[in-house]
Design a protein around this motif. Sequence first.
Motif, PDB file in Angstrom:
ATOM      1  N   ASP A   1       0.833  -1.209   0.000  1.00 27.08           N
ATOM      2  CA  ASP A   1       0.000   0.000   0.000  1.00 27.08           C
ATOM      3  C   ASP A   1       0.864   1.254   0.000  1.00 27.08           C
ATOM      4  OD1 ASP A   1      -2.505  -1.232  -0.057  1.00 27.08           O
ATOM      5  OD2 ASP A   1      -2.598  -1.416   2.116  1.00 27.08           O
TER       6      ASP A   1
ATOM      7  N   GLU B   1       2.685   1.630  -3.419  1.00 24.88           N
ATOM      8  CA  GLU B   1       1.812   2.092  -4.497  1.00 24.88           C
ATOM      9  C   GLU B   1       1.507   3.574  -4.388  1.00 24.88           C
ATOM     10  OE1 GLU B   1      -1.617  -0.383  -5.022  1.00 24.88           O
ATOM     11  OE2 GLU B   1      -0.406  -2.114  -5.660  1.00 24.88           O
TER      12      GLU B   1
ATOM     13  N   PRO C   1      -0.849   1.958   6.061  1.00 26.04           N
ATOM     14  CA  PRO C   1      -1.521   1.551   4.822  1.00 26.04           C
ATOM     15  C   PRO C   1      -2.601   2.501   4.326  1.00 26.04           C
ATOM     16  CG  PRO C   1      -2.375   0.290   6.669  1.00 26.04           C
ATOM     17  CD  PRO C   1      -1.206   1.067   7.193  1.00 26.04           C
TER      18      PRO C   1
ATOM     19  N   GLY D   1      -9.509   1.703   4.947  1.00 30.38           N
ATOM     20  CA  GLY D   1      -8.595   1.221   3.924  1.00 30.38           C
ATOM     21  C   GLY D   1      -9.304   0.678   2.697  1.00 30.38           C
TER      22      GLY D   1
ATOM     23  N   GLY E   1      -6.965  -0.697   0.130  1.00 34.09           N
ATOM     24  CA  GLY E   1      -5.862  -1.317  -0.581  1.00 34.09           C
ATOM     25  C   GLY E   1      -5.598  -2.756  -0.178  1.00 34.09           C
ATOM     26  N   HIS E   2      -4.327  -3.141  -0.320  1.00 35.07           N
ATOM     27  CA  HIS E   2      -3.907  -4.517  -0.080  1.00 35.07           C
ATOM     28  C   HIS E   2      -4.191  -4.973   1.356  1.00 35.07           C
ATOM     29  CE1 HIS E   2      -1.723  -4.947  -3.913  1.00 35.07           C
ATOM     30  NE2 HIS E   2      -1.411  -3.675  -3.757  1.00 35.07           N
TER      31      HIS E   2
END
Length: 214
Positions: free
Chosen positions: A35, A38, A99, A185, A187-188
Amino acid sequence: MRAVIPFKKGNAKSRLGKLLSEKEREELAMAMLNDVAEALLGSGCFGVIDLLTTSIIEVKGLNTVLTEKGLNEALNEYLGKMSSHSINEPVLIIMADIPLVSIKNIRDIAASATDVVIVPGRMGGTNALFIRNPSSFHVDYYGASFIKHKEIAAGSGLEIEVFDSFNLSTDIDEVADITEILLHGKGHAARYLKKLGFTVVEAENGGRVGLKKI
């Protein structure tokens, strides 16, 4: 302009041991790292992004820089090598366990004209440092590092900006922190926790929210 992410995969996030197995903690640490990576890559601000780590890890778009040293020693050696190689460019040091960081957060920090941007974590920590001239600064993490970094900058006559951000202050160390990933969140890390079956529920003890594994 470059960025560096210190990262240790082995026995990652030990304080989450009551909730996650060692393998799950390591996988969550990798998800959070991705995260952060990216966001850095997506910002388009950095010509070089280094992963300063104790083991060989491949993350797309990042250069792996191996070290056996502790956090302070490794980062100060990194800054010292930049100076000794006449790499006179700003550097962002950013932790791997935030993250929720966004591309906009990164761009806003990188756009600062001050000598040092300090991004506080909770309880006196430091989650990111943007240093315009690496030869003029050294880091001192652990303990009340936010105060230490302000003192280091002030002692060198450097102009300081404190970048106050919910996204960047939300580092993941305790079980209660997991709820922030699930609430905010995308993301991943959020996907990984949902894959494990974690969800947010209303707390039964008078608190606002709690965790449940389904």
